[in-house]
Design a protein around this motif. Structure first.
Motif, PDB file in Angstrom:
ATOM      1  N   THR A  26     -45.897  51.237 -24.090  1.00  0.00           N
ATOM      2  CA  THR A  26     -45.807  50.397 -24.924  1.00  0.00           C
ATOM      3  C   THR A  26     -44.183  50.087 -24.907  1.00  0.00           C
ATOM      4  N   ALA A  27     -43.334  51.314 -24.771  1.00  0.00           N
ATOM      5  CA  ALA A  27     -42.014  51.243 -24.661  1.00  0.00           C
ATOM      6  C   ALA A  27     -41.676  52.513 -23.652  1.00  0.00           C
ATOM      7  N   ALA A  40     -56.861  55.982 -27.381  1.00  0.00           N
ATOM      8  CA  ALA A  40     -57.319  56.158 -28.785  1.00  0.00           C
ATOM      9  C   ALA A  40     -56.909  54.949 -29.830  1.00  0.00           C
ATOM     10  N   GLY A  41     -56.582  53.973 -29.164  1.00  0.00           N
ATOM     11  CA  GLY A  41     -56.134  52.820 -30.024  1.00  0.00           C
ATOM     12  C   GLY A  41     -54.472  52.845 -30.596  1.00  0.00           C
ATOM     13  N   LEU A  42     -53.711  53.826 -30.264  1.00  0.00           N
ATOM     14  CA  LEU A  42     -52.345  53.770 -30.592  1.00  0.00           C
ATOM     15  C   LEU A  42     -51.401  53.033 -29.640  1.00  0.00           C
ATOM     16  N   ALA A  90     -59.248  61.250 -26.956  1.00  0.00           N
ATOM     17  CA  ALA A  90     -59.018  60.421 -28.223  1.00  0.00           C
ATOM     18  C   ALA A  90     -59.410  61.347 -29.549  1.00  0.00           C
ATOM     19  N   SER A  91     -60.161  62.045 -29.587  1.00  0.00           N
ATOM     20  CA  SER A  91     -60.640  62.698 -30.909  1.00  0.00           C
ATOM     21  C   SER A  91     -59.375  63.513 -31.385  1.00  0.00           C
ATOM     22  N   CYS A 118     -54.032  56.724 -41.984  1.00  0.00           N
ATOM     23  CA  CYS A 118     -53.613  55.616 -40.906  1.00  0.00           C
ATOM     24  C   CYS A 118     -54.590  55.338 -39.918  1.00  0.00           C
ATOM     25  N   ALA A 119     -54.770  54.091 -39.516  1.00  0.00           N
ATOM     26  CA  ALA A 119     -55.662  53.563 -38.591  1.00  0.00           C
ATOM     27  C   ALA A 119     -54.691  53.713 -37.441  1.00  0.00           C
ATOM     28  N   PRO A 120     -55.505  53.901 -36.254  1.00  0.00           N
ATOM     29  CA  PRO A 120     -54.716  54.261 -34.874  1.00  0.00           C
ATOM     30  C   PRO A 120     -53.927  52.816 -34.625  1.00  0.00           C
ATOM     31  N   ARG A 121     -54.064  51.603 -34.658  1.00  0.00           N
ATOM     32  CA  ARG A 121     -53.564  50.527 -34.653  1.00  0.00           C
ATOM     33  C   ARG A 121     -52.199  50.429 -35.508  1.00  0.00           C
TER      34      ARG A 121
END
Length: 289
Positions: free
Chosen positions: A256-257, A231-233, A197-198, A209-212
């Motif tokens: 996600t896709a 990691a939140g992406l 994740a790091s 940019c935030a991971p989300r």
């Protein structure tokens, strides 16, 4: 785009039409395979940039320097600059410098220039990347003895990829060799690159940019997509490079896709952003009503 890709995209959009501000993009296997670009990848990257999506190119490749990788992709017609490439080699060098370690480097000779200036005499750490011919019995045994004789010597895996794609087929990655050293010494390797994740968060840091608000595009279900999602992406799996049918199931990953190639991934991102913009406009209209 494949029917599976369209279905995944529709579900993601219905659930949370959130704009994507940045894309982390794998290189080999995603933008290109060996010395050939994937179909339409150059034009797709231009479309992505024109739409205002920031890009960073992330790679676990340890068989070459960043300079050589950059020369390859630029030679294939990609407009990519050095500051946009974030490599597991870069992250590993930073770790060695921060901890003042003297590594035994099990690396491909072409990657060694990225570690110039790092002291390697009397090693107190072992670093494993894709070493190919360097994965000899003598070198593996030397690494084993360094770890065996010094309980404080870390075993550092630049990454633990099981396989990678070459023009003539799939080949063993460094992961099996890292596992051999873990098994022989009873140690657990410290992994630097994907899927940690790091690694993804560091790559996003200079983009603000935030991971989300970011997405990862890659051909490895576990290291690219699974690691990014942890990691939140969001994670898009392309069916090029090392991808094999069923990889996502065997890795326990729900992308996600999932799309045929990088050009289709860009199309998905732009559709997602269009849906997010439409949703925001509708929210605005309702607020004014």
């Amino acid at each position: 785009m494949s029917s599976a890709g369209r279905g995944d995209a529709g579900a993601a959009t219905a659930a949370a039409p959130r704009r994507i501000h940045a894309a982390l993009i794998d290189l080999n296997g995603t933008l290109h395979v060996g010395d050939a670009a994937t179909p339409g990848a150059q034009a797709a990257l231009q479309r992505l940039r024109a739409a205002g999506v920031q890009a960073r190119f992330v790679t676990n490749t340890t068989k070459d320097t960043i300079g050589n990788l950059l020369a390859l992709v630029q030679g294939l017609g990609f407009d990519i600059q050095q500051h946009e490439v974030f490599s597991s080699l870069t992250a590993t060098r930073r770790l060695l410098e921060e901890q003042g370690l003297r590594p035994f480097l099990l690396l491909h000779p072409k990657a060694l220039p990225d570690f110039e200036g790092i002291p390697t005499e009397n090693p107190d750490a072992v670093v494993v990347g894709l070493a190919k011919e360097a994965f000899s019995y003598d070198n593996m045994n030397r690494a084993f003895r360094i770890l065996l004789h010094d309980p404080d010597a870390p075993l550092i895996a630049i990454h633990k990829g099981r396989i990678f794609k070459e023009p003539d087929g799939l080949s063993l990655g460094p992961g099996p060799f890292v596992l051999a050293l873990e098994h022989a010494t009873g140690r657990t390797a410290q992994v630097v690159g994907k899927p940690e994740a790091s690694f993804f968060r560091l790559a996003l840091d200079d983009l603000g940019c935030a991971p989300r608000d970011a997405v990862m595009v890659g051909d490895d279900a576990r290291d690219d997509v699974g690691g990014a999602q942890a990691a939140g992406l969001r994670g898009i799996l392309v069916q090029t490079g090392k991808y094999q049918p069923g990889d996502e199931a065997s890795a326990g990953v729900q992308p996600t896709a999932m799309v045929p190639d990088f050009a289709a991934a860009v199309e998905w991102i732009l559709e997602q952003n269009s849906a997010a913009a439409a949703a925001a406009a509708e929210t605005g209209r309702q607020a004014q009503a």
